[in-house]
Design a protein around this motif. Structure first.
Motif, PDB file in Angstrom:
ATOM      1  N   TYR A 172       0.859  -1.184   0.000  1.00 51.25           N
ATOM      2  CA  TYR A 172       0.000   0.000   0.000  1.00 51.25           C
ATOM      3  C   TYR A 172       0.888   1.223   0.000  1.00 51.25           C
ATOM      4  O   TYR A 172       1.679   1.417   0.920  1.00 51.25           O
ATOM      5  CB  TYR A 172      -0.898  -0.035   1.238  1.00 51.25           C
ATOM      6  N   ALA A 173       0.776   2.036  -1.047  1.00 45.49           N
ATOM      7  CA  ALA A 173       1.563   3.261  -1.168  1.00 45.49           C
ATOM      8  C   ALA A 173       0.636   4.467  -1.051  1.00 45.49           C
ATOM      9  O   ALA A 173      -0.375   4.551  -1.748  1.00 45.49           O
ATOM     10  CB  ALA A 173       2.281   3.300  -2.519  1.00 45.49           C
ATOM     11  N   VAL A 174       0.989   5.373  -0.154  1.00 47.51           N
ATOM     12  CA  VAL A 174       0.279   6.639  -0.012  1.00 47.51           C
ATOM     13  C   VAL A 174       1.192   7.713  -0.572  1.00 47.51           C
ATOM     14  O   VAL A 174       2.334   7.856  -0.128  1.00 47.51           O
ATOM     15  CB  VAL A 174      -0.041   6.942   1.467  1.00 47.51           C
ATOM     16  N   VAL A 175       0.713   8.455  -1.569  1.00 49.98           N
ATOM     17  CA  VAL A 175       1.506   9.513  -2.198  1.00 49.98           C
ATOM     18  C   VAL A 175       0.861  10.846  -1.845  1.00 49.98           C
ATOM     19  O   VAL A 175      -0.239  11.148  -2.307  1.00 49.98           O
ATOM     20  CB  VAL A 175       1.592   9.324  -3.729  1.00 49.98           C
ATOM     21  N   SER A 176       1.552  11.623  -1.003  1.00 51.49           N
ATOM     22  CA  SER A 176       1.009  12.900  -0.560  1.00 51.49           C
ATOM     23  C   SER A 176       2.099  13.723   0.100  1.00 51.49           C
ATOM     24  O   SER A 176       3.020  13.171   0.692  1.00 51.49           O
ATOM     25  CB  SER A 176      -0.127  12.669   0.438  1.00 51.49           C
ATOM     26  N   ASP A 177       1.942  15.034   0.030  1.00 49.69           N
ATOM     27  CA  ASP A 177       2.842  15.931   0.745  1.00 49.69           C
ATOM     28  C   ASP A 177       2.274  16.351   2.089  1.00 49.69           C
ATOM     29  O   ASP A 177       2.924  17.056   2.848  1.00 49.69           O
ATOM     30  CB  ASP A 177       3.129  17.189  -0.100  1.00 49.69           C
ATOM     31  N   ALA A 193      -2.017   2.511   9.206  1.00 53.32           N
ATOM     32  CA  ALA A 193      -2.316   1.507   8.186  1.00 53.32           C
ATOM     33  C   ALA A 193      -1.315   0.359   8.263  1.00 53.32           C
ATOM     34  O   ALA A 193      -1.683  -0.810   8.137  1.00 53.32           O
ATOM     35  CB  ALA A 193      -2.305   2.139   6.795  1.00 53.32           C
ATOM     36  N   ASP A 194      -0.056   0.676   8.484  1.00 51.21           N
ATOM     37  CA  ASP A 194       0.980  -0.343   8.595  1.00 51.21           C
ATOM     38  C   ASP A 194       0.700  -1.263   9.784  1.00 51.21           C
ATOM     39  O   ASP A 194       0.854  -2.479   9.696  1.00 51.21           O
ATOM     40  CB  ASP A 194       2.350   0.323   8.731  1.00 51.21           C
ATOM     41  N   ALA A 195       0.279  -0.692  10.888  1.00 55.83           N
ATOM     42  CA  ALA A 195      -0.008  -1.493  12.077  1.00 55.83           C
ATOM     43  C   ALA A 195      -1.227  -2.390  11.887  1.00 55.83           C
ATOM     44  O   ALA A 195      -1.311  -3.463  12.488  1.00 55.83           O
ATOM     45  CB  ALA A 195      -0.219  -0.576  13.284  1.00 55.83           C
ATOM     46  N   LEU A 196      -2.172  -1.986  11.070  1.00 58.21           N
ATOM     47  CA  LEU A 196      -3.415  -2.735  10.890  1.00 58.21           C
ATOM     48  C   LEU A 196      -3.393  -3.691   9.705  1.00 58.21           C
ATOM     49  O   LEU A 196      -4.316  -4.475   9.528  1.00 58.21           O
ATOM     50  CB  LEU A 196      -4.584  -1.759  10.724  1.00 58.21           C
ATOM     51  N   SER A 197      -2.361  -3.642   8.894  1.00 60.78           N
ATOM     52  CA  SER A 197      -2.298  -4.447   7.683  1.00 60.78           C
ATOM     53  C   SER A 197      -1.159  -5.450   7.775  1.00 60.78           C
ATOM     54  O   SER A 197      -0.139  -5.185   8.399  1.00 60.78           O
ATOM     55  CB  SER A 197      -2.082  -3.527   6.478  1.00 60.78           C
ATOM     56  N   SER A 198      -1.337  -6.590   7.110  1.00 57.90           N
ATOM     57  CA  SER A 198      -0.250  -7.569   7.070  1.00 57.90           C
ATOM     58  C   SER A 198       0.723  -7.274   5.932  1.00 57.90           C
ATOM     59  O   SER A 198       1.793  -7.852   5.865  1.00 57.90           O
ATOM     60  CB  SER A 198      -0.823  -8.977   6.913  1.00 57.90           C
ATOM     61  N   GLY A 199       0.355  -6.361   5.029  1.00 64.39           N
ATOM     62  CA  GLY A 199       1.217  -6.004   3.910  1.00 64.39           C
ATOM     63  C   GLY A 199       2.143  -4.849   4.237  1.00 64.39           C
ATOM     64  O   GLY A 199       2.092  -4.270   5.318  1.00 64.39           O
ATOM     65  N   GLU A 200       3.006  -4.537   3.273  1.00 67.94           N
ATOM     66  CA  GLU A 200       3.928  -3.415   3.430  1.00 67.94           C
ATOM     67  C   GLU A 200       3.213  -2.106   3.120  1.00 67.94           C
ATOM     68  O   GLU A 200       2.426  -2.036   2.180  1.00 67.94           O
ATOM     69  CB  GLU A 200       5.099  -3.549   2.459  1.00 67.94           C
ATOM     70  N   VAL A 201       3.520  -1.078   3.900  1.00 67.30           N
ATOM     71  CA  VAL A 201       2.940   0.249   3.701  1.00 67.30           C
ATOM     72  C   VAL A 201       4.080   1.252   3.628  1.00 67.30           C
ATOM     73  O   VAL A 201       4.975   1.228   4.472  1.00 67.30           O
ATOM     74  CB  VAL A 201       1.974   0.631   4.854  1.00 67.30           C
ATOM     75  N   ARG A 202       4.031   2.117   2.616  1.00 69.63           N
ATOM     76  CA  ARG A 202       5.037   3.182   2.507  1.00 69.63           C
ATOM     77  C   ARG A 202       4.378   4.471   2.094  1.00 69.63           C
ATOM     78  O   ARG A 202       3.409   4.478   1.341  1.00 69.63           O
ATOM     79  CB  ARG A 202       6.094   2.827   1.447  1.00 69.63           C
ATOM     80  N   GLN A 203       4.946   5.570   2.600  1.00 67.04           N
ATOM     81  CA  GLN A 203       4.489   6.893   2.195  1.00 67.04           C
ATOM     82  C   GLN A 203       5.532   7.506   1.273  1.00 67.04           C
ATOM     83  O   GLN A 203       6.735   7.392   1.520  1.00 67.04           O
ATOM     84  CB  GLN A 203       4.275   7.806   3.387  1.00 67.04           C
ATOM     85  N   PHE A 204       5.073   8.160   0.229  1.00 63.77           N
ATOM     86  CA  PHE A 204       5.917   8.855  -0.737  1.00 63.77           C
ATOM     87  C   PHE A 204       5.407  10.283  -0.856  1.00 63.77           C
ATOM     88  O   PHE A 204       4.202  10.521  -0.764  1.00 63.77           O
ATOM     89  CB  PHE A 204       5.825   8.189  -2.117  1.00 63.77           C
ATOM     90  N   ASP A 205       6.312  11.236  -1.079  1.00 64.48           N
ATOM     91  CA  ASP A 205       5.815  12.582  -1.354  1.00 64.48           C
ATOM     92  C   ASP A 205       5.474  12.661  -2.843  1.00 64.48           C
ATOM     93  O   ASP A 205       5.802  11.761  -3.615  1.00 64.48           O
ATOM     94  CB  ASP A 205       6.778  13.674  -0.888  1.00 64.48           C
ATOM     95  N   THR A 206       4.805  13.722  -3.246  1.00 64.67           N
ATOM     96  CA  THR A 206       4.284  13.799  -4.612  1.00 64.67           C
ATOM     97  C   THR A 206       5.391  13.785  -5.672  1.00 64.67           C
ATOM     98  O   THR A 206       5.148  13.359  -6.797  1.00 64.67           O
ATOM     99  CB  THR A 206       3.387  15.039  -4.806  1.00 64.67           C
ATOM    100  N   ARG A 207       6.591  14.206  -5.311  1.00 64.01           N
ATOM    101  CA  ARG A 207       7.709  14.140  -6.271  1.00 64.01           C
ATOM    102  C   ARG A 207       8.134  12.693  -6.526  1.00 64.01           C
ATOM    103  O   ARG A 207       8.856  12.422  -7.475  1.00 64.01           O
ATOM    104  CB  ARG A 207       8.904  14.935  -5.752  1.00 64.01           C
ATOM    105  N   GLN A 208       7.708  11.767  -5.687  1.00 67.97           N
ATOM    106  CA  GLN A 208       8.100  10.364  -5.792  1.00 67.97           C
ATOM    107  C   GLN A 208       6.989   9.488  -6.387  1.00 67.97           C
ATOM    108  O   GLN A 208       6.992   8.272  -6.208  1.00 67.97           O
ATOM    109  CB  GLN A 208       8.469   9.822  -4.405  1.00 67.97           C
ATOM    110  N   TYR A 209       6.091  10.097  -7.111  1.00 71.49           N
ATOM    111  CA  TYR A 209       4.952   9.376  -7.690  1.00 71.49           C
ATOM    112  C   TYR A 209       5.402   8.166  -8.506  1.00 71.49           C
ATOM    113  O   TYR A 209       4.914   7.050  -8.307  1.00 71.49           O
ATOM    114  CB  TYR A 209       4.138  10.353  -8.549  1.00 71.49           C
TER     115      TYR A 209
END
Length: 122
Positions: free
Chosen positions: A76-81, A92-108
């Protein structure tokens, strides 16, 4: 508005979320998400939020009902500044068994590449 992104393919789904998300938009998303799970078992999800969207009460309730699929999300990728998404990604990471990462909008593009990479052990 909740709009499916053109990069979506197979079990890799991406959505643009901005302004006000309606019940109908979230229902359409839920159908697509559930169909991908039925076809592939696991999904990978990218949500691109340039700014914090708002949900109607019905859409918020529908969003919470999707919690039952938390173990079907492989990545699960969240893309936001927005700084708000730093802590929501951790929740989300704590509640999910999958990997979660946040990216800023420059990293779309980087976020899409990460979603498409093979997962170790798969």
């Amino acid at each position: 508005m909740l709009e499916k992104l053109p990069e979506s393919t197979g079990n890799v789904l991406g959505y643009l979320a901005r302004a006000k998300i309606t019940d109908e938009e979230l229902t359409a998303f839920a159908r697509e998400f559930e169909a991908a799970i039925e076809r592939h078992g696991k999904t990978r999800l990218l949500v691109y939020m340039p700014k914090m969207p708002t949900l109607t009460p019905g859409a918020l309730w529908d969003d919470l009902k999707l919690f039952r699929y938390r173990n079907n999300i492989e990545r699960y990728a969240v893309v936001s500044d927005s700084p708000v998404f730093g802590w929501t990604s951790k929740v989300a990471d704590a509640l999910s068994s999958g990997e979660v990462r946040q990216f800023d909008t420059r990293q779309y593009e980087e976020a899409w590449r990460w979603l498409e990479q093979p997962v170790e052990g798969s």
